[in-house]
Write a protein that holds these residues in place. Structure first.
Motif: not given
Length: 405
Positions: A230-244, A260-268
């Motif tokens: 749960a902690r990983c899902c929460t923080l990774v979700g927040i940091y996906y937004l910050l990474s964008m 790079a495409s957005m799909t490639q960046i999100l996958t990496l």
């Protein structure tokens, strides 16, 4: 407690903790403006310099005007002796100076190559390099003019003389840094490190804070594996937004390439963020006090950035240091992201880095599992000891009561 409720509790644990909130949102947003600020002008321009003209001929004054006309140098003074110019450099009044020797014009007329001397403050390599570049550019231009003039006197046509003054010509085309600036070179890699360090601090602070508080919170009633997920899902979700925000709005604001495409960046980003989060949780379980999480993460920042391979070539590093740096997600993430986004590499070319990141997820997840298992075993032993002591005390009280009767 359902998993959805657990996610809500973890989100509230982030939002209600001012230290974590400042680290996650304040740190990421603050650094997005602070770090690129010193590189806003990309390269140094119009650096103050002096000239020591020992020739005082018309050609030497022409060279002075050419030096002053370059974008790198601003001639702010003339000195009569080299000692005066040297003292001005030591007093930090100028960044460097050029010495035009005696017989400069005479040597030009005789077809000799006069020697121009440059001097500067080499403790600031950017300043020194910029001044030398400007002086060399002006000297090379004047040399070309003199060479063309001699060829014209010898009867060479103007077009042939203009092309033949040098044995070769340069056609410089910067490949991956078209502006030849420091923002395109430094900022993308450092942004990746900032994401890792702030995420590690955030996950570590949440865990360390809960460990220091009462054991009657929701975290004490939840299985460790479920809580970590749960902690990983929460923080990774927040940091996906910050990474964008970093790789979208910030890159656009500073004019950084986005190949790079957005799909490639999100996958990496997925294994990179997961590994960073697990490292933070592991640190939070190790340290005895919450504030030590920030200390440990910050101390590791400089070694990680210098061993990631974009400041100093990996081939020039000791092998043990390269292997050690590959235990942390910033190294393969920086290499993969720069190749993918700044150099236009294909996904197949960054597959080794992506695979290494998933290996780090397994590594740090396994270390965290061992730590939690050891912690739970220790708690069971302590709990068993306490129960045994309690039973012994109860038996003693019973015996004493029976003896009194």
């Amino acid at each position: 407690m359902s998993f959805t409720q657990l996610l809500k509790q973890e989100l509230l644990a982030v939002l209600r903790n001012p230290v974590v909130l400042l680290t996650v949102f304040g740190g990421v947003v603050f650094y997005s403006f602070l770090y690129p600020l010193p590189y806003a002008n990309q390269v140094p321009q119009q650096l103050k310099a002096s000239v020591v003209n020992l020739d005082k001929s018309q050609s030497s004054y022409q060279l002075e005007r050419m030096v002053d006309a370059t974008s790198q140098i601003d001639l702010v003074r003339r000195d009569s002796t080299i000692e005066d110019a040297k003292q001005a450099v030591l007093n930090q009044e100028i960044g460097g100076f050029i010495v035009i020797p005696e017989d400069f014009y005479k040597d030009l007329l005789l077809g000799k190559s006069p020697t121009l001397s440059y001097a500067g403050d080499a403790s600031y390599f950017l300043v020194y390099g910029t001044i030398v570049e400007g002086l060399a550019k002006a000297g090379g231009t004047l040399a070309a003019q003199v060479k063309v003039s001699h060829l014209l006197v010898e009867g060479v046509p103007l077009e042939s003389a203009a092309k033949g003054y040098s044995a070769f010509s340069l056609n410089l085309k910067p490949t991956f840094n078209s502006r030849m600036g420091y923002i395109d070179y430094v900022v993308p890699a450092v942004f990746v490190l900032i994401l890792q360090q702030t995420l590690a601090m955030a996950s570590g602070l949440v865990g360390a804070t809960q460990n220091a508080q009462s054991t009657f919170g929701y975290w004490s009633k939840t299985p460790p594996a479920k809580l970590i997920l749960a902690r990983c899902c929460t923080l990774v979700g927040i940091y996906y937004l910050l990474s964008m925000y970093y790789f979208g709005a910030s890159f656009s604001m500073y004019g950084i390439n986005l190949l790079a495409s957005m799909t490639q960046i999100l996958t990496l980003l997925l294994p990179f963020l997961l590994a960073s989060c697990l490292i933070g949780i592991f640190i939070g379980e190790l340290v005895p006090r919450r504030e030590l999480v920030t200390v440990v993460v910050l101390i590791s920042s400089m070694p990680l950035i210098f061993s990631s391979g974009f400041i100093w070539p990996i081939e020039m590093m000791p092998q043990w240091l390269v292997l050690l740096s590959e235990l942390f997600p910033s190294t393969p993430a920086i290499q993969g992201f720069l190749a993918l986004n700044q150099m236009g590499a294909s996904w197949q070319e960054v597959t080794p880095q992506w695979t290494l990141l998933w290996g780090q997820v397994v590594l740090w997840g396994s270390l965290l599992a061992l730590k939690l298992y050891h912690k739970s075993s220790k708690s069971v032993v302590i709990s068993g000891t306490s129960t045994s002591n309690s039973n012994s005390n109860s038996n003693s009280n019973s015996n004493s009561n029976s003896n009194s009767h």
